[in-house]
Design an enzyme around this catalytic site. Structure first.
Site, PDB file in Angstrom:
ATOM      1  N   LYS A 114      -6.561   9.718  14.214  1.00  0.00           N
ATOM      2  CA  LYS A 114      -5.682  10.054  13.232  1.00  0.00           C
ATOM      3  C   LYS A 114      -6.068  11.926  14.136  1.00  0.00           C
ATOM      4  O   LYS A 114      -4.872  12.750  13.551  1.00  0.00           O
ATOM      5  CB  LYS A 114      -6.148  10.330  12.012  1.00  0.00           C
ATOM      6  CG  LYS A 114      -6.159   9.062  11.226  1.00  0.00           C
ATOM      7  CD  LYS A 114      -4.502   8.562  11.677  1.00  0.00           C
ATOM      8  CE  LYS A 114      -4.308   7.135  10.562  1.00  0.00           C
ATOM      9  NZ  LYS A 114      -3.100   6.863  10.985  1.00  0.00           N
ATOM     10  N   TYR A 133      -6.954   0.482   9.236  1.00  0.00           N
ATOM     11  CA  TYR A 133      -8.041   1.247   8.282  1.00  0.00           C
ATOM     12  C   TYR A 133      -8.691   0.749   7.778  1.00  0.00           C
ATOM     13  O   TYR A 133      -9.779   0.595   7.311  1.00  0.00           O
ATOM     14  CB  TYR A 133      -7.923   2.447   7.103  1.00  0.00           C
ATOM     15  CG  TYR A 133      -8.383   3.713   6.300  1.00  0.00           C
ATOM     16  CD1 TYR A 133      -9.064   4.477   7.361  1.00  0.00           C
ATOM     17  CD2 TYR A 133      -8.145   2.913   5.304  1.00  0.00           C
ATOM     18  CE1 TYR A 133     -10.720   5.128   6.262  1.00  0.00           C
ATOM     19  CE2 TYR A 133      -9.246   4.138   4.623  1.00  0.00           C
ATOM     20  CZ  TYR A 133     -10.294   4.930   5.517  1.00  0.00           C
ATOM     21  OH  TYR A 133     -11.195   5.759   4.181  1.00  0.00           O
ATOM     22  N   SER A 155      -4.346  11.675   8.661  1.00  0.00           N
ATOM     23  CA  SER A 155      -5.214  11.766   7.893  1.00  0.00           C
ATOM     24  C   SER A 155      -6.123  12.782   7.522  1.00  0.00           C
ATOM     25  O   SER A 155      -6.130  13.788   8.380  1.00  0.00           O
ATOM     26  CB  SER A 155      -6.973  10.224   8.126  1.00  0.00           C
ATOM     27  OG  SER A 155      -7.900  10.311   7.317  1.00  0.00           O
ATOM     28  N   CYS A 214       7.220  -6.925  12.362  1.00  0.00           N
ATOM     29  CA  CYS A 214       7.192  -5.969  13.748  1.00  0.00           C
ATOM     30  C   CYS A 214       5.672  -5.179  13.573  1.00  0.00           C
ATOM     31  O   CYS A 214       4.654  -5.268  13.107  1.00  0.00           O
ATOM     32  CB  CYS A 214       7.858  -4.844  13.664  1.00  0.00           C
ATOM     33  SG  CYS A 214       7.714  -3.059  14.661  1.00  0.00           S
ATOM     34  N   ASP A 215       4.683  -5.917  14.906  1.00  0.00           N
ATOM     35  CA  ASP A 215       3.675  -5.221  15.200  1.00  0.00           C
ATOM     36  C   ASP A 215       4.016  -3.287  16.049  1.00  0.00           C
ATOM     37  O   ASP A 215       4.204  -4.047  17.621  1.00  0.00           O
ATOM     38  CB  ASP A 215       2.667  -6.212  16.418  1.00  0.00           C
ATOM     39  CG  ASP A 215       0.990  -5.964  16.607  1.00  0.00           C
ATOM     40  OD1 ASP A 215       1.169  -4.572  16.662  1.00  0.00           O
ATOM     41  OD2 ASP A 215       0.704  -6.499  17.049  1.00  0.00           O
ATOM     42  N   ASP A 246       6.906  -4.616   9.078  1.00  0.00           N
ATOM     43  CA  ASP A 246       5.271  -4.712   9.339  1.00  0.00           C
ATOM     44  C   ASP A 246       5.381  -6.350   9.915  1.00  0.00           C
ATOM     45  O   ASP A 246       6.311  -6.707   9.943  1.00  0.00           O
ATOM     46  CB  ASP A 246       5.038  -4.858   7.800  1.00  0.00           C
ATOM     47  CG  ASP A 246       3.837  -4.480   7.058  1.00  0.00           C
ATOM     48  OD1 ASP A 246       2.621  -4.479   7.643  1.00  0.00           O
ATOM     49  OD2 ASP A 246       3.390  -3.696   5.958  1.00  0.00           O
ATOM     50  N   GLY A 283       0.685  -1.157  -0.063  1.00  0.00           N
ATOM     51  CA  GLY A 283       0.039   0.031   0.071  1.00  0.00           C
ATOM     52  C   GLY A 283       0.716   1.332   0.420  1.00  0.00           C
ATOM     53  O   GLY A 283       1.903   1.619  -0.525  1.00  0.00           O
ATOM     54  N   ILE A 284       0.300   2.337   0.693  1.00  0.00           N
ATOM     55  CA  ILE A 284       1.398   3.968   0.357  1.00  0.00           C
ATOM     56  C   ILE A 284       2.432   3.886   1.364  1.00  0.00           C
ATOM     57  O   ILE A 284       3.509   4.289   0.948  1.00  0.00           O
ATOM     58  CB  ILE A 284       0.492   4.737   1.691  1.00  0.00           C
ATOM     59  CG1 ILE A 284      -1.050   4.749   0.811  1.00  0.00           C
ATOM     60  CG2 ILE A 284       1.590   5.750   2.066  1.00  0.00           C
ATOM     61  CD1 ILE A 284      -1.726   5.746   2.072  1.00  0.00           C
ATOM     62  N   TYR A 326     -11.671   5.671  13.993  1.00  0.00           N
ATOM     63  CA  TYR A 326     -10.446   5.964  13.000  1.00  0.00           C
ATOM     64  C   TYR A 326     -10.165   7.716  13.161  1.00  0.00           C
ATOM     65  O   TYR A 326      -9.544   7.964  13.668  1.00  0.00           O
ATOM     66  CB  TYR A 326     -10.876   5.648  12.027  1.00  0.00           C
ATOM     67  CG  TYR A 326      -9.731   5.773  11.287  1.00  0.00           C
ATOM     68  CD1 TYR A 326      -8.304   4.926  10.963  1.00  0.00           C
ATOM     69  CD2 TYR A 326      -9.708   7.086   9.889  1.00  0.00           C
ATOM     70  CE1 TYR A 326      -7.211   5.869   9.309  1.00  0.00           C
ATOM     71  CE2 TYR A 326      -8.367   7.357   9.122  1.00  0.00           C
ATOM     72  CZ  TYR A 326      -7.554   6.510   9.323  1.00  0.00           C
ATOM     73  OH  TYR A 326      -6.359   7.477   7.376  1.00  0.00           O
TER      74      TYR A 326
END
Length: 251
Positions: free
Chosen positions: A159, A91, A142, A59-60, A36, A16-17, A155
């Site tokens: 943010k 998200y 966001s 990694c969490d 990740d 993703g991003i 959410y």
């Protein structure tokens, strides 16, 4: 090559991003650690060209042990940490619903990852940055807190907290030479969003119509702002949140 020789840690960087941000840093000459929950090592293998400039670690970010191990992995692989991009977050798996219907455990998990996760990752890398006398932290926020988007209260709240933390941390770390800024994307066609038909149905069209730039936002649209905050181009900028959403919100 604005980041040549720098070491960047990107949480949630396997897809993703985050994946686009990692690719942007590689193009700018940086060494990158992808952190990740899943797929980090595999993503690093795909992106490394044999020069050992990309590494991966599981990694969490809601785990203090994991984030500390992440920072140690970056130092072991590349010798220092110059940049942290706090991209990991929840998200795309969320379903918009009235706030009375949001499960309490979902509330807790969103805050753990989106808020505490950014704090823990920052806490893990700051000692290395302090010892160097400089560093950059770029939080991925966001556009939703600026617009008061309904039906995703947990959410949006998470943010909004990221925006507030960005300002407070910038003041706290400025004397150490560490700059803290945030990038706030709009509704982005990331891998996770594309796999969530409910979000696409409810948010894609309304997001598109609200923009000055009439097209879908793609992960690559976020990269330039992140590189700006990570490079010398923003050497006198800290505590700021830049909304990158095609002109849906003017700050």
């Amino acid at each position: 090559m604005r980041c040549i020789g720098k070491v960047a840690v990107v949480t949630g960087g396997a897809m993703g991003i985050g994946r686009s941000i990692v690719e942007g840093f590689v193009d700018e000459g940086a060494n990158v650690l992808i952190a990740d929950r899943t797929g980090a090592v595999e993503a690093a293998a795909q992106l490394d060209d044999g020069s050992n400039r990309v590494a991966g670690v599981a990694c969490d970010v809601s785990s203090q042990d994991d984030t500390e191990a992440m920072a140690q992995a970056a130092i072991e692989a590349f010798g220092r940490i110059d940049i942290l991009v706090n991209n990991a977050g929840i998200y795309s798996s969320l379903e918009p619903k009235p706030f009375e219907e949001i499960d309490i455990e979902e509330w807790k998990r969103v805050l753990e990852v989106n808020v505490l996760g950014q704090a823990l990752a920052s806490r893990a890398v700051v000692p290395a940055m302090r010892s160097q006398g400089n560093g950059r932290i770029v939080n991925i926020s966001s556009g939703t807190p600026f617009k008061g988007v309904p039906f995703m209260l947990h959410y949006v709240a998470s943010k909004g907290a990221v925006n507030a933390m960005t300002k407070a941390l910038a003041k706290e770390l400025g004397s150490a030479g560490i700059l803290v800024n945030a990038v706030a994307p709009g509704f982005t066609m990331s891998d996770g969003v594309l796999s969530n038909p409910v979000q696409l149905e409810k948010l894609q069209d309304i997001s598109l119509k609200s923009r000055v730039i009439q097209r879908d936002q793609l992960p690559g649209d976020v990269v330039g702002a992140v590189i700006y905050f990570a490079s010398q181009d923003s050497a006198f900028v800290t505590g700021q949140t830049l909304v990158v959403d095609g002109g849906a919100y003017f700050n």
